[in-house]
Enzyme design. Sequence first.
Site, PDB file in Angstrom:
ATOM      1  CD  GLN A 116      -2.416  -1.240   2.800  1.00 37.55           C
ATOM      2  OE1 GLN A 116      -3.518  -0.503   3.050  1.00 37.55           O
ATOM      3  NE2 GLN A 116      -1.788  -1.838   3.591  1.00 37.55           N
ATOM      4  CG  ASN A 117       4.221   1.232   2.336  1.00 35.29           C
ATOM      5  OD1 ASN A 117       2.975   1.373   3.023  1.00 35.29           O
ATOM      6  ND2 ASN A 117       5.035   0.435   2.812  1.00 35.29           N
ATOM      7  CB  VAL A 118       3.067   5.984  -2.105  1.00 33.30           C
ATOM      8  CG1 VAL A 118       1.541   5.797  -2.507  1.00 33.30           C
ATOM      9  CG2 VAL A 118       3.285   6.864  -1.192  1.00 33.30           C
ATOM     10  CG  ASP A 119       7.822   3.771   1.181  1.00 36.09           C
ATOM     11  OD1 ASP A 119       7.509   3.854   2.304  1.00 36.09           O
ATOM     12  OD2 ASP A 119       8.009   2.946   0.400  1.00 36.09           O
ATOM     13  CG  HIS A 134      -3.004   2.489  -1.951  1.00 34.57           C
ATOM     14  ND1 HIS A 134      -2.994   2.252  -0.530  1.00 34.57           N
ATOM     15  CD2 HIS A 134      -4.096   1.743  -2.202  1.00 34.57           C
ATOM     16  CE1 HIS A 134      -3.868   1.577  -0.020  1.00 34.57           C
ATOM     17  NE2 HIS A 134      -4.749   1.088  -0.996  1.00 34.57           N
ATOM     18  CB  CYS A 145      -5.110  15.534 -20.437  1.00 31.72           C
ATOM     19  SG  CYS A 145      -3.530  15.934 -20.360  1.00 31.72           S
ATOM     20  CB  CYS A 168      -4.988  19.828 -21.195  1.00 32.63           C
ATOM     21  SG  CYS A 168      -4.855  19.207 -19.672  1.00 32.63           S
ATOM     22  N   GLY A 205       3.014  -4.425   8.947  1.00 35.40           N
ATOM     23  CA  GLY A 205       2.931  -2.967   9.269  1.00 35.40           C
ATOM     24  C   GLY A 205       1.737  -2.051   8.727  1.00 35.40           C
ATOM     25  N   PRO A 232       3.512  -4.354  15.956  1.00 38.76           N
ATOM     26  CG  PRO A 232       4.862  -2.225  16.330  1.00 38.76           C
ATOM     27  CD  PRO A 232       4.391  -3.152  15.210  1.00 38.76           C
TER      28      PRO A 232
HETATM   29  C1  BV8 Z   1     -11.908   2.935  -3.211  1.00 38.31           C
HETATM   30  C2  BV8 Z   1      -2.242   6.830  -1.366  1.00 38.31           C
HETATM   31  C3  BV8 Z   1     -13.705   2.648  -4.515  1.00 38.31           C
HETATM   32  C4  BV8 Z   1      -2.206   8.326  -0.841  1.00 38.31           C
HETATM   33  C5  BV8 Z   1      -3.781   5.905   0.163  1.00 38.31           C
HETATM   34  C6  BV8 Z   1     -16.088   2.507   4.454  1.00 38.31           C
HETATM   35  C7  BV8 Z   1     -15.956   1.114   4.707  1.00 38.31           C
HETATM   36  C8  BV8 Z   1     -14.888   0.566   3.833  1.00 38.31           C
HETATM   37  C9  BV8 Z   1     -14.221   1.225   2.809  1.00 38.31           C
HETATM   38  C10 BV8 Z   1     -14.610   2.808   2.563  1.00 38.31           C
HETATM   39  C11 BV8 Z   1     -15.470   3.290   3.723  1.00 38.31           C
HETATM   40  N1  BV8 Z   1     -15.594   4.552   3.160  1.00 38.31           N
HETATM   41  C12 BV8 Z   1     -14.850   4.724   2.069  1.00 38.31           C
HETATM   42  C13 BV8 Z   1     -14.086   3.673   1.622  1.00 38.31           C
HETATM   43  C14 BV8 Z   1     -13.444   3.568   0.837  1.00 38.31           C
HETATM   44  C15 BV8 Z   1     -11.861   4.000   1.213  1.00 38.31           C
HETATM   45  C16 BV8 Z   1     -11.478   3.541   2.501  1.00 38.31           C
HETATM   46  O1  BV8 Z   1     -11.047   2.267   2.688  1.00 38.31           O
HETATM   47  N2  BV8 Z   1     -11.510   4.269   3.815  1.00 38.31           N
HETATM   48  C17 BV8 Z   1     -11.246   3.961   4.760  1.00 38.31           C
HETATM   49  C18 BV8 Z   1     -10.100   5.022   5.583  1.00 38.31           C
HETATM   50  C19 BV8 Z   1     -12.610   3.324   5.575  1.00 38.31           C
HETATM   51  N3  BV8 Z   1     -10.835   3.289   0.031  1.00 38.31           N
HETATM   52  C20 BV8 Z   1     -10.807   4.003  -0.832  1.00 38.31           C
HETATM   53  O2  BV8 Z   1     -11.153   5.146  -1.134  1.00 38.31           O
HETATM   54  C21 BV8 Z   1      -9.927   3.367  -2.026  1.00 38.31           C
HETATM   55  N4  BV8 Z   1     -10.788   3.292  -3.274  1.00 38.31           N
HETATM   56  O3  BV8 Z   1     -12.454   2.199  -2.485  1.00 38.31           O
HETATM   57  O4  BV8 Z   1     -12.496   3.055  -4.319  1.00 38.31           O
HETATM   58  C22 BV8 Z   1     -14.363   2.923  -5.829  1.00 38.31           C
HETATM   59  C23 BV8 Z   1     -15.239   2.147  -6.340  1.00 38.31           C
HETATM   60  C24 BV8 Z   1     -15.731   2.426  -7.713  1.00 38.31           C
HETATM   61  C25 BV8 Z   1     -15.198   3.695  -8.435  1.00 38.31           C
HETATM   62  C26 BV8 Z   1     -14.592   4.550  -7.993  1.00 38.31           C
HETATM   63  C27 BV8 Z   1     -13.914   4.176  -6.501  1.00 38.31           C
HETATM   64  C28 BV8 Z   1      -8.710   4.195  -2.426  1.00 38.31           C
HETATM   65  C29 BV8 Z   1      -7.713   3.656  -0.949  1.00 38.31           C
HETATM   66  C30 BV8 Z   1      -6.465   4.398  -1.015  1.00 38.31           C
HETATM   67  C31 BV8 Z   1      -6.248   5.633  -0.479  1.00 38.31           C
HETATM   68  N5  BV8 Z   1      -4.729   5.908  -0.483  1.00 38.31           N
HETATM   69  N6  BV8 Z   1      -2.677   6.106   0.099  1.00 38.31           N
HETATM   70  C32 BV8 Z   1      -1.078   8.737  -0.040  1.00 38.31           C
HETATM   71  O5  BV8 Z   1      -0.351   7.914   0.269  1.00 38.31           O
HETATM   72  O6  BV8 Z   1      -1.132  10.056   0.129  1.00 38.31           O
HETATM   73  S1  BV8 Z   1      -4.392   5.260   1.633  1.00 38.31           S
HETATM   74  C33 BV8 Z   1      -3.111   5.146   2.781  1.00 38.31           C
HETATM   75  O7  BV8 Z   1      -3.461   4.368   3.860  1.00 38.31           O
HETATM   76  C34 BV8 Z   1      -1.751   4.684   2.554  1.00 38.31           C
HETATM   77  O8  BV8 Z   1      -1.699   3.965   1.259  1.00 38.31           O
HETATM   78  C35 BV8 Z   1      -1.297   3.527   3.641  1.00 38.31           C
HETATM   79  O9  BV8 Z   1      -0.809   2.876   3.053  1.00 38.31           O
HETATM   80  C36 BV8 Z   1      -2.867   3.046   3.608  1.00 38.31           C
HETATM   81  C37 BV8 Z   1      -3.032   2.281   4.825  1.00 38.31           C
HETATM   82  O10 BV8 Z   1      -2.563   2.793   5.937  1.00 38.31           O
HETATM   83  P1  BV8 Z   1      -1.318   1.843   6.523  1.00 38.31           P
HETATM   84  O11 BV8 Z   1      -0.233   1.448   5.367  1.00 38.31           O
HETATM   85  O12 BV8 Z   1      -1.889   0.696   7.321  1.00 38.31           O
HETATM   86  O13 BV8 Z   1      -0.819   2.830   7.631  1.00 38.31           O
HETATM   87  P2  BV8 Z   1      -1.233   3.297   9.184  1.00 38.31           P
HETATM   88  O14 BV8 Z   1      -0.713   4.317   9.620  1.00 38.31           O
HETATM   89  O15 BV8 Z   1      -2.806   3.021   9.166  1.00 38.31           O
HETATM   90  O16 BV8 Z   1      -0.941   1.986  10.112  1.00 38.31           O
HETATM   91  C38 BV8 Z   1       0.496   1.705  10.272  1.00 38.31           C
HETATM   92  C39 BV8 Z   1       0.480   0.258  10.993  1.00 38.31           C
HETATM   93  O17 BV8 Z   1       2.020  -0.016  10.949  1.00 38.31           O
HETATM   94  C40 BV8 Z   1       0.057   0.516  12.348  1.00 38.31           C
HETATM   95  O18 BV8 Z   1      -0.888  -0.414  12.584  1.00 38.31           O
HETATM   96  C41 BV8 Z   1       1.124   0.292  13.347  1.00 38.31           C
HETATM   97  O19 BV8 Z   1       1.024  -0.522  14.550  1.00 38.31           O
HETATM   98  C42 BV8 Z   1       2.209  -0.507  12.477  1.00 38.31           C
HETATM   99  N7  BV8 Z   1       3.649  -0.172  12.903  1.00 38.31           N
HETATM  100  C43 BV8 Z   1       4.242   1.136  13.151  1.00 38.31           C
HETATM  101  N8  BV8 Z   1       5.551   0.798  13.207  1.00 38.31           N
HETATM  102  C44 BV8 Z   1       5.808  -0.436  12.913  1.00 38.31           C
HETATM  103  C45 BV8 Z   1       4.461  -0.930  12.329  1.00 38.31           C
HETATM  104  N9  BV8 Z   1       4.513  -2.077  11.893  1.00 38.31           N
HETATM  105  C46 BV8 Z   1       5.535  -3.187  11.781  1.00 38.31           C
HETATM  106  N10 BV8 Z   1       6.902  -2.264  12.326  1.00 38.31           N
HETATM  107  C47 BV8 Z   1       6.827  -1.296  12.516  1.00 38.31           C
HETATM  108  N11 BV8 Z   1       8.128  -0.750  13.144  1.00 38.31           N
HETATM  109 ZN    ZN Z   2      -3.125  17.691 -19.373  1.00 37.44          ZN
END
Ligand code: BV8
Ligand code: ZN
Length: 263
Positions: A116-119, A134, A145, A168, A205, A232
């Site tokens: 899911q990461n973009v990095d 993502h 465009c 565009c 993660g 963790p």
């Molecule tokens: C779509 C790119 C449909 C941008 C990102 C209600 C219910 C279900 C779904 C939805 C809903 N309402 C809306 C939705 C859909 C929505 C969604 O899921 N919303 C959520 C918030 C409820 N999803 C979407 O919109 C997706 N598209 O559904 O399209 C559609 C259908 C038809 C036509 C059109 C559309 C698109 C989702 C993509 C969004 N883009 N990122 C950017 O980066 O700026 S999401 C963003 O969150 C990142 O990609 C990230 O990767 C992702 C998930 O987060 P995590 O990676 O899990 O990171 P987080 O901080 O949350 O957690 C970190 C974890 O690591 C923690 O658990 C922590 O404990 C742990 N950790 C910490 N340190 C460590 C560790 N683990 C291991 N080692 C360590 N050292």
């Molecule tokens: Zn353009």
Amino acid sequence: MNTLSHRAQTSEYRFSAELLNTLRTAKRVAVLTGAGISAESGVATFRDPNGLWSKFRPEELASMDGFLKNPNLVWEWYQARREVVDSVKPNPGHFSLVEMQKYYAAEGSEFTLITQNVDRLHQAAGSQNVVELHGNIIENYCSRCKEPHEYVYAANPAQKEPPRCAYCGGMVRPAVVWFGEMLPVDALETASEAASACEVFFSIGTSAEVYPAAGLPLEAKRNGALFIEVNPNETAISRYADVRISAPSGEALPALWEAVMKK
Ligand code: BV8
Ligand code: ZN
């Protein structure tokens, strides 16, 4: 197998022989990573207390609405993240996944790394064929465009607002998938196929809050895979994990893979 592997006081790990043998002989392995795997490289996660979102609501910034409402704020937020991504390196957790991919390839087994990461730290570490659900924060394209745009942060970090498309005149945006946007069809298909066919599924993660990515571990579990979570903290899917390694991935993955490789 309900092994709870955890870090002992002396911070050495204990993994069951059954788990190690399963990993050594697996024919199809899939891995989903989230922001947590990059945390030890110094990249802020999204939902940890000091995470990126803690200052903003995701919809405000990581969405087309947010971008159209406040293009400069959103652009600035991505530039600030690019500054970090440009300066960090993969950590031992990323490198363990490279070792795993090489091992399974040599065994003639399937290994699919879904992120899911973009990095792009997985690619920087040497992982091949990374499935980016993502998108990525490095590339850009025209929001109107869709033409790819050549802007690269490193070449011009002082770019304070979205560049304009040469074709565009539309505003240029980062090549990430925003909330409300479809995931790349081929990436999602590859990820779903891997989740439904694998014998072992790692969720590493990720808080498992963002769909459809968060549905993959349970899809694997439903299809009979052994579900291993490396995190963790507890997550929305921890209760379904067959094995929970409650430790940072930068420590846990090298320890696990070293144990698997010890013949
Ligand atoms: C779509 C790119 C449909 C941008 C990102 C209600 C219910 C279900 C779904 C939805 C809903 N309402 C809306 C939705 C859909 C929505 C969604 O899921 N919303 C959520 C918030 C409820 N999803 C979407 O919109 C997706 N598209 O559904 O399209 C559609 C259908 C038809 C036509 C059109 C559309 C698109 C989702 C993509 C969004 N883009 N990122 C950017 O980066 O700026 S999401 C963003 O969150 C990142 O990609 C990230 O990767 C992702 C998930 O987060 P995590 O990676 O899990 O990171 P987080 O901080 O949350 O957690 C970190 C974890 O690591 C923690 O658990 C922590 O404990 C742990 N950790 C910490 N340190 C460590 C560790 N683990 C291991 N080692 C360590 N050292
Ligand atoms: Zn353009």
